[in-house]
Design a protein around this motif. Sequence first.
Motif, mmCIF file in Angstrom:
data_model
loop_
_atom_site.group_PDB
_atom_site.id
_atom_site.type_symbol
_atom_site.label_atom_id
_atom_site.label_comp_id
_atom_site.label_asym_id
_atom_site.label_seq_id
_atom_site.Cartn_x
_atom_site.Cartn_y
_atom_site.Cartn_z
ATOM 1 N N ASN A 333 0.797 -1.227 0.000
ATOM 2 C CA ASN A 333 0.000 0.000 0.000
ATOM 3 C C ASN A 333 0.823 1.266 0.000
ATOM 4 O OD1 ASN A 333 -2.744 -0.185 -0.321
ATOM 5 N ND2 ASN A 333 -2.928 -1.270 1.626
ATOM 6 N N ASN A 334 2.127 1.143 -0.178
ATOM 7 C CA ASN A 334 2.960 2.335 -0.094
ATOM 8 C C ASN A 334 2.993 3.067 -1.427
ATOM 9 O OD1 ASN A 334 5.093 4.211 0.316
ATOM 10 N ND2 ASN A 334 5.618 3.044 2.130
ATOM 11 N N ALA A 335 1.943 3.862 -1.662
ATOM 12 C CA ALA A 335 1.902 4.735 -2.841
ATOM 13 C C ALA A 335 2.250 3.991 -4.131
ATOM 14 C CB ALA A 335 2.835 5.922 -2.662
ATOM 15 N N ARG A 336 1.609 2.852 -4.312
ATOM 16 C CA ARG A 336 1.811 2.106 -5.548
ATOM 17 C C ARG A 336 3.288 1.759 -5.753
ATOM 18 N NH1 ARG A 336 -2.192 2.182 -8.984
ATOM 19 N NH2 ARG A 336 -0.698 1.948 -10.655
ATOM 20 N N ALA A 337 4.005 1.509 -4.652
ATOM 21 C CA ALA A 337 5.453 1.319 -4.757
ATOM 22 C C ALA A 337 5.816 0.094 -5.589
ATOM 23 C CB ALA A 337 6.061 1.205 -3.359
ATOM 24 N N GLN A 338 4.990 -0.974 -5.512
ATOM 25 C CA GLN A 338 5.321 -2.170 -6.307
ATOM 26 C C GLN A 338 5.303 -1.836 -7.797
ATOM 27 O OE1 GLN A 338 2.425 -5.021 -4.929
ATOM 28 N NE2 GLN A 338 3.516 -5.401 -3.003
ATOM 29 N N ASP A 339 4.288 -1.096 -8.209
ATOM 30 C CA ASP A 339 4.203 -0.701 -9.630
ATOM 31 C C ASP A 339 5.319 0.268 -9.993
ATOM 32 O OD1 ASP A 339 1.551 -1.854 -10.640
ATOM 33 O OD2 ASP A 339 0.955 -0.878 -8.784
ATOM 34 N N ALA A 340 5.542 1.261 -9.125
ATOM 35 C CA ALA A 340 6.558 2.275 -9.433
ATOM 36 C C ALA A 340 7.942 1.642 -9.535
ATOM 37 C CB ALA A 340 6.552 3.369 -8.366
ATOM 38 N N ALA A 341 8.226 0.653 -8.663
ATOM 39 C CA ALA A 341 9.537 -0.001 -8.700
ATOM 40 C C ALA A 341 9.767 -0.624 -10.078
ATOM 41 C CB ALA A 341 9.623 -1.074 -7.618
ATOM 42 N N MET A 342 8.719 -1.192 -10.663
ATOM 43 C CA MET A 342 8.879 -1.839 -11.968
ATOM 44 C C MET A 342 9.016 -0.797 -13.084
ATOM 45 S SD MET A 342 9.016 -4.967 -11.236
ATOM 46 C CE MET A 342 9.805 -4.430 -9.724
ATOM 47 N N THR A 343 8.109 0.166 -13.125
ATOM 48 C CA THR A 343 8.121 1.078 -14.283
ATOM 49 C C THR A 343 9.254 2.104 -14.184
ATOM 50 O OG1 THR A 343 6.320 2.275 -13.202
ATOM 51 C CG2 THR A 343 5.734 0.787 -14.977
ATOM 52 N N ASP A 344 9.592 2.551 -12.966
ATOM 53 C CA ASP A 344 10.733 3.475 -12.838
ATOM 54 C C ASP A 344 12.049 2.754 -13.168
ATOM 55 O OD1 ASP A 344 8.844 5.259 -11.839
ATOM 56 O OD2 ASP A 344 9.683 5.354 -9.808
ATOM 57 N N SER A 345 12.122 1.455 -12.793
ATOM 58 C CA SER A 345 13.404 0.755 -12.943
ATOM 59 C C SER A 345 13.740 0.443 -14.405
ATOM 60 C CB SER A 345 13.410 -0.545 -12.121
ATOM 61 O OG SER A 345 12.502 -1.477 -12.662
ATOM 62 N N MET A 346 12.774 0.650 -15.312
ATOM 63 C CA MET A 346 13.051 0.457 -16.744
ATOM 64 C C MET A 346 13.965 1.555 -17.289
ATOM 65 S SD MET A 346 9.169 -0.324 -17.901
ATOM 66 C CE MET A 346 8.317 -1.781 -17.315
ATOM 67 N N GLY A 347 14.177 2.610 -16.461
ATOM 68 C CA GLY A 347 14.892 3.794 -16.952
ATOM 69 C C GLY A 347 13.847 4.843 -17.314
ATOM 70 N N ALA A 348 14.284 6.089 -17.374
ATOM 71 C CA ALA A 348 13.322 7.177 -17.568
ATOM 72 C C ALA A 348 12.499 6.965 -18.842
ATOM 73 C CB ALA A 348 14.043 8.516 -17.619
ATOM 74 N N ILE A 349 13.152 6.560 -19.922
ATOM 75 C CA ILE A 349 12.426 6.168 -21.136
ATOM 76 C C ILE A 349 12.890 4.752 -21.471
ATOM 77 C CG2 ILE A 349 11.982 6.639 -23.576
ATOM 78 C CD1 ILE A 349 12.596 9.598 -23.015
ATOM 79 N N SER A 350 11.996 3.798 -21.333
ATOM 80 C CA SER A 350 12.380 2.396 -21.519
ATOM 81 C C SER A 350 12.967 2.180 -22.917
ATOM 82 C CB SER A 350 11.137 1.520 -21.316
ATOM 83 O OG SER A 350 11.459 0.182 -21.561
ATOM 84 N N ASP A 351 14.000 1.351 -22.959
ATOM 85 C CA ASP A 351 14.698 1.063 -24.210
ATOM 86 C C ASP A 351 13.921 -0.041 -24.939
ATOM 87 O OD1 ASP A 351 16.486 0.400 -26.141
ATOM 88 O OD2 ASP A 351 18.019 -0.387 -24.771
ATOM 89 N N ARG A 352 12.907 0.344 -25.701
ATOM 90 C CA ARG A 352 11.970 -0.657 -26.220
ATOM 91 C C ARG A 352 12.528 -1.462 -27.393
ATOM 92 N NH1 ARG A 352 8.723 3.465 -24.266
ATOM 93 N NH2 ARG A 352 7.080 2.809 -22.861
ATOM 94 N N ASP A 353 13.688 -1.071 -27.942
ATOM 95 C CA ASP A 353 14.206 -1.945 -28.995
ATOM 96 C C ASP A 353 14.944 -3.150 -28.408
ATOM 97 O OD1 ASP A 353 16.252 -0.266 -28.290
ATOM 98 O OD2 ASP A 353 16.813 0.332 -30.334
ATOM 99 N N ASN A 354 14.997 -3.230 -27.072
ATOM 100 C CA ASN A 354 15.587 -4.415 -26.446
ATOM 101 C C ASN A 354 14.576 -5.213 -25.646
ATOM 102 O OD1 ASN A 354 18.337 -4.739 -27.134
ATOM 103 N ND2 ASN A 354 18.736 -2.780 -26.156
ATOM 104 N N GLU A 355 13.297 -5.048 -25.913
ATOM 105 C CA GLU A 355 12.294 -5.816 -25.164
ATOM 106 C C GLU A 355 11.823 -7.007 -26.010
ATOM 107 O OE1 GLU A 355 9.115 -2.990 -24.512
ATOM 108 O OE2 GLU A 355 8.527 -3.053 -26.615
ATOM 109 N N HIS A 356 11.133 -7.939 -25.372
ATOM 110 C CA HIS A 356 10.635 -9.139 -26.056
ATOM 111 C C HIS A 356 9.191 -9.343 -25.636
ATOM 112 C CE1 HIS A 356 15.000 -9.559 -25.913
ATOM 113 N NE2 HIS A 356 14.880 -10.269 -27.019
ATOM 114 N N LEU A 357 8.264 -8.893 -26.444
ATOM 115 C CA LEU A 357 6.862 -8.926 -26.033
ATOM 116 C C LEU A 357 6.241 -10.301 -26.261
ATOM 117 C CD1 LEU A 357 5.714 -5.432 -27.356
ATOM 118 C CD2 LEU A 357 6.579 -6.052 -25.098
ATOM 119 N N GLY A 358 5.437 -10.728 -25.281
ATOM 120 C CA GLY A 358 4.773 -12.036 -25.363
ATOM 121 C C GLY A 358 3.283 -11.882 -25.629
ATOM 122 N N THR A 359 2.556 -12.993 -25.512
ATOM 123 C CA THR A 359 1.124 -12.980 -25.870
ATOM 124 C C THR A 359 0.293 -12.103 -24.931
ATOM 125 O OG1 THR A 359 0.855 -14.966 -24.546
ATOM 126 C CG2 THR A 359 1.105 -15.268 -26.922
#
Length: 421
Positions: A333-359
């Motif tokens: 419940n700490n200010a959406r910390a679980q979500d923020a940890a994931m999306t912030d940790s991608m870097g300020a702008i996620s490097d999407r040419d190195n991702e692998h999208l699934g179904t």
Amino acid sequence: MLTHQENMFMAQVGPGTPMGELLRRFWHPVLLSEELPEPDCPPKRTKILGEELIAFRDTNGDVGLVDNYCPHRRASLFFGRNEESGLRCVYHGWKFDINGDCVDMPSEPAESNFKDKVKINAYPTREGAGMVWAYMGPKELQPEMPQLEYLDVPEDQFVSTKVMYESNFVQVIEGEIDTVHASLLHSNLDSLAKSESATTVGGRYSYKDRPPRFFVEDTDSGILIGARREAEEDSYYWRISRWLFPYITMIPREPQGSARSGLIVPIDDENCWFFWVRWNPFRALSDDEIQTYKLMQASLAPVTYLGQANKRNDYMIDREMQRTVNYTGIPQNNARAQDAAMTDSMGAISDRDNEHLGTTDMAIIRMRRRLIQAAQALQEGTEPYAASHPEVYKVRSGGAVLPRDVYFTDDASVQEDIFVK
Ligand code: FES
Ligand SMILES: [Fe+2]
């Protein structure tokens, strides 16, 4: 994946960028009404779409949103005196009203008409659902406010707040519509064991069949997402969520239950606000529902609205908790910390040419495509449909257990539940 060029096209929001221009066709929440608690209270700094702005509530209670920099010699109006229906720069006393007109210029001779020629950039504002909204696009195209249900319910049926995220807005939207992560990132180690006795439909079925099958439909307002899991032998559990142009999300709800919406407003290319609304279309919010909101509020630092758990303290990760209690070791419940940890940790702008999208990333792919296509269309002169059709926002998310042969949008009770009358 996106090429670097597509990625930057999608991420950049400043004036003159294609995505920035698209965003400027819509109304944006810019701060909470509670940040300007009364007429003539202290002005507030804010930054939206890369623009530094000052918000103030004038003597009549109306909110002004003006450029940070005084047009005289560029001192910040943050230091201004908020007095008698205008904000006065304290350097040489130029005073501006909420329309940006200069209404007093004590540094010039009384006979001068210089003040009639000077304006400060000011944006029109509205208030709704506890938020101050602004329109920052071309004046002649200013639309009506979107007809979101939560802008129109009694006060005891909604709560709203905001959290600062330290990343680009698109990866936060992606987290919101990627509903598969709820049964992993947000789970406790005993979630599966507890699902037999769960009192909610989501609790009963989300953990038994973790990877849902995604179905995505284009709508005038954005996309409608059905995530289908096994329920009983003859039924499926559908979690129904939405993304609405340009950054509004509605996560799945319990059948007929209360609802949540995120409004993920870019501060600049590398930070965003997560405005958060919980509302019930049919009744006052329960004590439990309000309690979750209060916990979230209590975990925010004043003024900055940054979570107490943030990237400087690794979101307060507790490895012992991660081993024995929950998936992340990060408090839920700490200010959406679980979500923020994931999306912030991608870097300020996620490097999407190195991702692998699934179904299960199907909704993300569709949302990106709609956003990019709308910005490209605008470059070619086609205005975004949703901006000038506020009625397309009369929608909700949903949730239902349906017979196996019924597609989620074909069911009459789902149709009843996901549109606002
Ligand atoms: S800089 Fe604001 S009045 Fe001179
Ligand atoms: Fe989440």
